[in-house]
Design a protein around this motif. Structure first.
Motif, mmCIF file in Angstrom:
data_model
loop_
_atom_site.group_PDB
_atom_site.id
_atom_site.type_symbol
_atom_site.label_atom_id
_atom_site.label_comp_id
_atom_site.label_asym_id
_atom_site.label_seq_id
_atom_site.Cartn_x
_atom_site.Cartn_y
_atom_site.Cartn_z
ATOM 1 N N SER A 356 -5.133 -5.891 -6.946
ATOM 2 C CA SER A 356 -5.288 -4.616 -5.979
ATOM 3 C C SER A 356 -3.897 -4.337 -5.395
ATOM 4 O O SER A 356 -3.336 -3.178 -5.114
ATOM 5 C CB SER A 356 -6.454 -4.927 -5.039
ATOM 6 N N ILE A 357 -2.950 -5.304 -4.770
ATOM 7 C CA ILE A 357 -1.874 -5.075 -4.298
ATOM 8 C C ILE A 357 -1.047 -4.338 -5.175
ATOM 9 O O ILE A 357 -0.032 -3.600 -5.044
ATOM 10 C CB ILE A 357 -1.520 -6.454 -3.618
ATOM 11 N N LYS A 358 -0.958 -4.861 -6.410
ATOM 12 C CA LYS A 358 0.113 -4.430 -7.505
ATOM 13 C C LYS A 358 -0.303 -3.029 -7.818
ATOM 14 O O LYS A 358 0.618 -2.307 -7.991
ATOM 15 C CB LYS A 358 -0.073 -5.322 -8.756
ATOM 16 N N GLU A 359 -1.598 -2.607 -7.937
ATOM 17 C CA GLU A 359 -2.018 -1.201 -8.096
ATOM 18 C C GLU A 359 -1.701 -0.459 -6.813
ATOM 19 O O GLU A 359 -1.275 0.872 -6.865
ATOM 20 C CB GLU A 359 -3.474 -1.301 -8.499
ATOM 21 N N ALA A 360 -1.847 -0.701 -5.682
ATOM 22 C CA ALA A 360 -1.333 -0.188 -4.455
ATOM 23 C C ALA A 360 0.045 0.202 -4.549
ATOM 24 O O ALA A 360 0.479 1.379 -4.172
ATOM 25 C CB ALA A 360 -1.543 -0.773 -3.231
ATOM 26 N N ILE A 361 0.906 -0.641 -4.791
ATOM 27 C CA ILE A 361 2.451 -0.548 -5.025
ATOM 28 C C ILE A 361 2.767 0.414 -6.194
ATOM 29 O O ILE A 361 3.514 1.141 -5.892
ATOM 30 C CB ILE A 361 3.072 -1.997 -5.282
ATOM 31 N N HIS A 362 1.913 0.146 -7.001
ATOM 32 C CA HIS A 362 2.315 1.250 -8.206
ATOM 33 C C HIS A 362 2.060 2.679 -7.917
ATOM 34 O O HIS A 362 2.870 3.490 -8.393
ATOM 35 C CB HIS A 362 1.337 0.997 -9.389
ATOM 36 N N PHE A 363 1.126 2.760 -7.292
ATOM 37 C CA PHE A 363 0.815 4.065 -6.677
ATOM 38 C C PHE A 363 1.342 4.778 -5.302
ATOM 39 O O PHE A 363 1.374 5.736 -4.485
ATOM 40 C CB PHE A 363 -0.759 4.448 -6.471
ATOM 41 N N GLY A 364 2.203 3.614 -4.712
ATOM 42 C CA GLY A 364 2.887 3.680 -3.287
ATOM 43 C C GLY A 364 1.810 4.097 -2.257
ATOM 44 O O GLY A 364 2.282 4.863 -1.082
ATOM 45 N N VAL A 365 0.549 3.438 -2.076
ATOM 46 C CA VAL A 365 -0.233 3.544 -0.937
ATOM 47 C C VAL A 365 -0.347 2.206 -0.188
ATOM 48 O O VAL A 365 -0.415 1.055 -0.654
ATOM 49 C CB VAL A 365 -1.746 3.621 -1.690
ATOM 50 N N PRO A 366 0.073 2.392 1.199
ATOM 51 C CA PRO A 366 0.210 1.547 2.077
ATOM 52 C C PRO A 366 -1.372 1.001 2.192
ATOM 53 O O PRO A 366 -2.388 1.392 1.933
ATOM 54 C CB PRO A 366 0.367 2.034 3.549
ATOM 55 N N VAL A 367 -1.474 -0.287 2.766
ATOM 56 C CA VAL A 367 -2.683 -1.249 2.473
ATOM 57 C C VAL A 367 -3.154 -2.083 3.941
ATOM 58 O O VAL A 367 -2.096 -2.191 4.689
ATOM 59 C CB VAL A 367 -2.665 -2.316 1.490
ATOM 60 N N ILE A 368 -4.187 -2.024 4.156
ATOM 61 C CA ILE A 368 -4.679 -3.166 5.135
ATOM 62 C C ILE A 368 -5.600 -4.143 4.378
ATOM 63 O O ILE A 368 -6.397 -3.950 3.731
ATOM 64 C CB ILE A 368 -5.718 -2.366 6.192
ATOM 65 N N VAL A 369 -5.083 -5.435 4.555
ATOM 66 C CA VAL A 369 -5.621 -6.398 3.811
ATOM 67 C C VAL A 369 -6.446 -7.262 4.622
ATOM 68 O O VAL A 369 -5.974 -7.796 5.859
ATOM 69 C CB VAL A 369 -4.576 -7.097 3.245
ATOM 70 N N TYR A 370 -7.763 -7.608 4.122
ATOM 71 C CA TYR A 370 -8.556 -8.716 4.765
ATOM 72 C C TYR A 370 -8.810 -9.825 3.831
ATOM 73 O O TYR A 370 -9.724 -9.903 3.062
ATOM 74 C CB TYR A 370 -9.832 -7.841 5.062
ATOM 75 N N PRO A 371 -7.826 -10.561 3.687
ATOM 76 C CA PRO A 371 -7.963 -11.911 3.035
ATOM 77 C C PRO A 371 -8.995 -12.874 3.165
ATOM 78 O O PRO A 371 -9.669 -12.981 4.432
ATOM 79 C CB PRO A 371 -6.615 -12.820 3.198
ATOM 80 N N ASN A 372 -9.718 -13.475 1.975
ATOM 81 C CA ASN A 372 -10.594 -14.362 2.223
ATOM 82 C C ASN A 372 -10.427 -15.885 1.660
ATOM 83 O O ASN A 372 -10.783 -16.681 2.413
ATOM 84 C CB ASN A 372 -12.092 -13.739 1.522
ATOM 85 N N MET A 373 -10.119 -15.840 0.270
ATOM 86 C CA MET A 373 -9.868 -17.022 -0.357
ATOM 87 C C MET A 373 -8.568 -16.831 -1.566
ATOM 88 O O MET A 373 -8.056 -15.883 -1.509
ATOM 89 C CB MET A 373 -11.164 -17.456 -1.193
ATOM 90 N N ALA A 374 -8.694 -18.059 -2.051
ATOM 91 C CA ALA A 374 -7.690 -18.130 -3.273
ATOM 92 C C ALA A 374 -6.292 -17.459 -2.833
ATOM 93 O O ALA A 374 -5.584 -17.910 -1.986
ATOM 94 C CB ALA A 374 -8.347 -17.785 -4.480
ATOM 95 N N ASP A 375 -5.736 -16.619 -3.553
ATOM 96 C CA ASP A 375 -4.328 -16.270 -3.548
ATOM 97 C C ASP A 375 -4.237 -15.260 -2.146
ATOM 98 O O ASP A 375 -3.321 -14.826 -1.913
ATOM 99 C CB ASP A 375 -3.730 -15.621 -4.787
ATOM 100 N N GLN A 376 -5.283 -14.746 -1.695
ATOM 101 C CA GLN A 376 -5.579 -13.525 -1.053
ATOM 102 C C GLN A 376 -4.672 -14.040 0.309
ATOM 103 O O GLN A 376 -3.918 -12.996 0.838
ATOM 104 C CB GLN A 376 -6.984 -13.213 -0.760
ATOM 105 N N PRO A 377 -4.859 -15.057 1.124
ATOM 106 C CA PRO A 377 -4.131 -15.214 2.361
ATOM 107 C C PRO A 377 -2.786 -14.993 2.024
ATOM 108 O O PRO A 377 -1.904 -14.384 3.010
ATOM 109 C CB PRO A 377 -4.259 -16.586 2.728
ATOM 110 N N GLY A 378 -2.060 -15.764 1.083
ATOM 111 C CA GLY A 378 -0.480 -15.660 0.712
ATOM 112 C C GLY A 378 -0.026 -14.312 0.177
ATOM 113 O O GLY A 378 0.767 -13.928 0.849
#
Length: 446
Positions: A356-378
């Motif tokens: 999701s983050i790579k796709e947001a960067i691809h389109f240049g869309v700022p994000v608000i992230v609500y991490p839960n588990m696995a790689d999401q916190p990092g």
């Protein structure tokens, strides 16, 4: 003859999406692509023009191995059942090795790419293909005194001391991993390493000198296997130690032409700003109530902001009918074509998954992230560090907190500016002559 490449992919939809871009890029170079994995990927693979090989025999190890036992207590009967299950799994290894031999004889791959969750089977493939890569759709996991494991949300700021918070995080990670492995071995009869050792014995593979754990439950790592990181290096925290010589950042490999379910945006009344919210392709029974609470609060925040439009994918386990009094600027779906909507969106609220983050960067869309588990916190920590968005608390944020974050990211131009800078850096990986295909020609043996 064209070069043939075989991708070994785990059953998770997000993992298929993470390799689809790389597979498509290689196919455009005339490479013959085969996707081997769970039957759940067959339609998507064929829809995207890849040859698909169903390999249910690679599903006998549930990856991450033992993760279901990690979070649940077991009584004596349950322990005996798990020990028996592990014995049955190891008893099937000779059959699995034979199936892998047959697969390799049929395809004769010049190059093998392993999804990180499938690298367990590397010893069985090794005799049949010498050019093998591990794919990392996540930030690089190699320990470093300035870079916490991606399971941590820490942003290290202290470069000048011998002992900082990151070192403490890695020490804690090592202790937890070691205790978990011991419990798996002595309580349930087999740890991931003992399983690997048994498989390696059948294949005459020197696992003792190759096995190199990085102390995360779902990570498998071998010293001699080159690792291709499907991220831009610019997204990472700055490392203190030099990279391993067999680590290569090849960029995000987002397949912007990926086939998705259709949606008619003309039926949606888009106001001044369009916000997309998706929270993961993975859903667990115990987080349905948490997701419901979050979406309730998000809907409330949007009710107070009629100048914005929200399109939200609820995911498995939830339906639009589960929510009442939906304001006119909120549109709820079970799933949405994420790439199509991102191409029109002004803000992306998500769980911090790497795709999701790579796709947001691809389109240049700022994000608000609500991490839960696995790689999401990092991933969320890196988002905040680079100021391409904000991170929130999935479990605690209410409508007021969510609304304030929305207003901040949409109202402060620094987030959009930084996101466009990151987009340009990521785009350079496909524009430079030394990009993807050249990397593979230099470090491969074909």
């Amino acid at each position: 003859m064209p070069v043939s490449v075989l991708f070994i992919v785990s059953a998770y939809v997000g993992h298929f999406n993470s390799v689809a871009g790389l597979a498509a890029a290689l196919r455009r170079k005339g490479v013959e692509i085969y996707i081997a994995g769970s039957p759940v990927h067959e339609n998507a693979a064929r829809r995207n023009g890849f040859s698909f090989l169903s390999t249910p025999y690679l599903d006998i190890i549930s990856t991450p191995f033992g993760i279901d036992r990690k979070f649940t207590g077991m009584n004596f009967r349950g322990v005996l059942k798990e020990r028996m299950k592990n014995k049955e799994i190891m008893a099937r290894f000779p059959e699995v090795v034979s199936d892998i031999q047959r697969l390799c004889r049929d395809v004769r791959p010049d190059i093998l790419f392993f999804d990180p969750f499938m690298l367990f089977y590397y010893p069985a493939f090794y005799p049949y293909c010498k050019t093998i890569f591990a794919l990392s759709p996540y930030p690089l996991l190699d320990p470093d005194r300035m870079v916490p494991p991606y399971t941590s949300g820490l942003i290290e700021e202290n470069e000048n001391v011998l002992f900082n918070k990151t070192i403490l995080v890695w020490c804690r990670q090592f202790i937890r991993y070691t205790l978990w492995s011991l419990k798996e071995r002595w309580v349930y009869g087999a740890s991931l390493y003992t399983m690997m050792r048994r498989l390696s014995q059948l294949c005459n593979f020197p696992v003792k000198g190759e096995w190199a754990p990085r102390y995360v439950y779902f990570d498998v790592h071998f010293k001699s296997v080159p690792e291709l990181v499907l991220f831009g290096k610019e997204f990472e925290f700055k490392r203190k130690a030099p990279l391993r010589t067999n680590v290569y950042y090849i960029g995000p490999c987002v397949d912007a032409a990926r086939e998705e379910a259709p949606i008619d945006l003309h039926t949606i009344d888009i106001q001044d700003k369009l916000i997309l919210c998706t929270l993961s392709t993975i859903s667990f029974n115990d987080d349905i109530n948490i997701k419901t609470r979050f979406f309730d609060q998000l809907i409330q925040a949007m009710r107070d902001r009629p100048e914005y439009t929200l399109i939200a994918a609820l995911g498995e386990g939830l339906r639009p009918a589960d929510f009442k009094d939906i304001p006119g600027n909120v549109y709820l779906f079970i799933t949405v074509p994420q790439l199509k909507i991102l191409s029109k969106a002004d803000l992306f609220i998500n769980h911090g998954g790497s795709n999701s983050i790579k796709e947001a960067i691809h389109f240049g869309v700022p994000v608000i992230v609500y991490p839960n588990m696995a790689d999401q916190p990092g991933v969320a920590a890196r988002v905040e560090s680079h100021m391409i968005g904000k991170r929130g608390d999935f479990y605690k944020d209410n409508a007021s907190h969510i609304g304030e974050s929305i207003d901040e990211v949409l109202g402060n131009p620094v987030y959009l500016k930084n996101m466009y800078l990151m987009k340009a850096r990521f785009a350079a990986y496909t524009q430079k002559p030394a990009a993807l295909y050249k990397y593979l020609k230099e470090i491969g043996s074909y």
